[in-house]
Design a protein around this motif. Structure first.
Motif, short mmCIF file in Angstrom:
data_model
loop_
_atom_site.label_atom_id
_atom_site.label_comp_id
_atom_site.label_asym_id
_atom_site.label_seq_id
_atom_site.Cartn_x
_atom_site.Cartn_y
_atom_site.Cartn_z
N UNK A 105 -10.04 1.14 -3.60
CA UNK A 105 -11.98 1.01 -3.82
C UNK A 105 -12.66 0.86 -2.74
N UNK A 106 -13.94 0.93 -2.93
CA UNK A 106 -14.79 1.10 -1.48
C UNK A 106 -14.10 0.27 -0.79
N UNK A 107 -13.94 -1.47 -1.47
CA UNK A 107 -13.58 -1.80 -0.60
C UNK A 107 -12.25 -2.63 0.29
N UNK A 108 -11.58 -1.75 0.25
CA UNK A 108 -10.48 -1.25 0.77
C UNK A 108 -10.18 -1.67 2.15
N UNK A 109 -11.41 -0.78 3.11
CA UNK A 109 -11.55 -0.93 3.71
C UNK A 109 -12.09 -2.33 4.95
N UNK A 110 -12.79 -3.13 3.44
CA UNK A 110 -13.07 -4.15 4.42
C UNK A 110 -12.62 -5.29 4.37
N UNK A 111 -13.67 -6.09 5.47
CA UNK A 111 -12.41 -7.46 5.13
C UNK A 111 -12.26 -8.47 3.50
N UNK A 112 -13.30 -7.40 2.44
CA UNK A 112 -13.07 -8.04 1.19
C UNK A 112 -11.36 -8.13 0.93
N UNK A 113 -11.25 -6.87 0.86
CA UNK A 113 -9.74 -6.66 0.91
C UNK A 113 -8.38 -8.57 0.84
N UNK A 114 -8.91 -8.41 1.73
CA UNK A 114 -8.04 -10.58 2.26
C UNK A 114 -8.68 -11.00 0.75
N UNK A 115 -10.08 -10.94 0.75
CA UNK A 115 -10.21 -12.07 -0.88
C UNK A 115 -9.76 -11.33 -2.25
N UNK A 145 -4.73 -2.15 -7.90
CA UNK A 145 -6.53 -1.47 -7.47
C UNK A 145 -6.25 0.10 -6.92
N UNK A 146 -5.16 0.19 -6.55
CA UNK A 146 -5.97 1.86 -6.71
C UNK A 146 -6.55 1.90 -4.88
N UNK A 158 0.77 -1.00 -0.05
CA UNK A 158 0.48 -0.06 -0.20
C UNK A 158 1.38 1.63 -0.46
N UNK A 159 0.57 2.68 -1.02
CA UNK A 159 1.38 2.92 -0.74
C UNK A 159 0.68 4.20 -1.77
N UNK A 160 0.97 5.66 -1.44
CA UNK A 160 0.02 6.99 -2.19
C UNK A 160 -0.74 6.50 -2.94
N UNK A 161 -0.56 5.83 -3.97
CA UNK A 161 -1.30 5.20 -5.51
C UNK A 161 -2.39 4.36 -4.59
N UNK A 162 -2.89 3.73 -3.29
CA UNK A 162 -3.11 2.55 -3.48
C UNK A 162 -2.62 1.59 -3.27
N UNK A 163 -3.55 0.30 -3.57
CA UNK A 163 -2.84 -1.20 -3.45
C UNK A 163 -2.44 -0.83 -4.73
#
Length: 231
Positions: free
Chosen positions: A192-202, A189-190, A107-112
């Protein structure tokens, strides 16, 4: 705008976020403006809560399926670099297989970003790689793997020669792959809405699973270097 030390402290709710807080991205955007030990000291608790702990948790959840992770240090080695900024502009986690091969997430300034493949090589590994790509059966297997990744939205990169390797004809059917000294697949990935959710694992699991055939090919046909480890 960079936060003042009084407002840049860790959000007490950040550690409760099941995914990666958007504050992790903001943290690195601000670090790009103020990459100094003073700024880091004022924000070290925020780094722990918003960056390191969520990334370490993500890696821990995926350990059983992919292997033991390495969470990289935030400090840069500036001894031999013209760039003397003390801190990296991202937080990375690497799951190694053989030498210089495996899965990666940052993770960095551009996201994931997710990645996988072999990211560095010794001369014997390059020789094994090119001999394998030159083989019609094994080389076509790699071509199919790469094309599948491209079709699924991954970027293929690595250390690539500007010209073709010595002794390789200009009309070789896998010339572009033969130019590689390393080979990686990445997906940005930048935020996305799911970054803060447990969906990031999936999502990371899905990417790493898609990269597994490439990594297994590299394991089998490139392998670890037999050269003594550099000190």
């Amino acid at each position: 705008m960079t936060r003042s030390p009084s407002t840049a402290s860790a959000d007490p709710d950040s550690a409760d976020v099941p995914g990666i807080p958007l504050d992790a991205v903001e943290f690195y955007r601000e670090l790009e403006e103020s990459n100094s030990r003073e700024w880091w000291t004022a924000n070290k608790d925020r780094y722990a809560a918003s960056v390191r702990e969520p990334l370490a948790h993500l890696a821990d959840v995926l350990t059983e399926e992919f292997g033991e992770p390495k969470v990289f240090r935030p400090n840069r080695d500036v001894r031999f670099s013209k760039d003397k900024t003390p801190y990296k502009n991202h937080q990375g986690v690497f799951v190694p297989t053989s030498s210089r091969m495996g899965w990666y997430v940052q993770v960095g300034a551009d996201g994931l970003r997710t990645a996988g493949g072999f990211y560095a090589s010794e001369s014997d590994q390059v020789a094994h790689y090119r001999a394998s790509v030159d083989n019609d059966v094994v080389g076509d297997q790699l071509m199919d793997l790469v094309n599948t990744l491209l079709d699924n939205g991954f970027d293929i990169g690595g250390d690539v020669l500007a010209t073709r390797p010595r002794g390789i004809p200009a009309d070789h059917p896998r010339l572009e792959l033969l130019r590689h000294r390393t080979l990686t697949a990445t997906r940005d990935h930048g935020t996305p809405d799911w970054l803060e959710s447990d969906e990031v694992v999936d999502r990371v699991r899905e990417d790493w699973t898609a990269m597994r055939p490439l990594i297994e090919w590299c394991e089998q046909y490139v392998g670890a270097s037999e050269k003594p480890e550099r000190r």
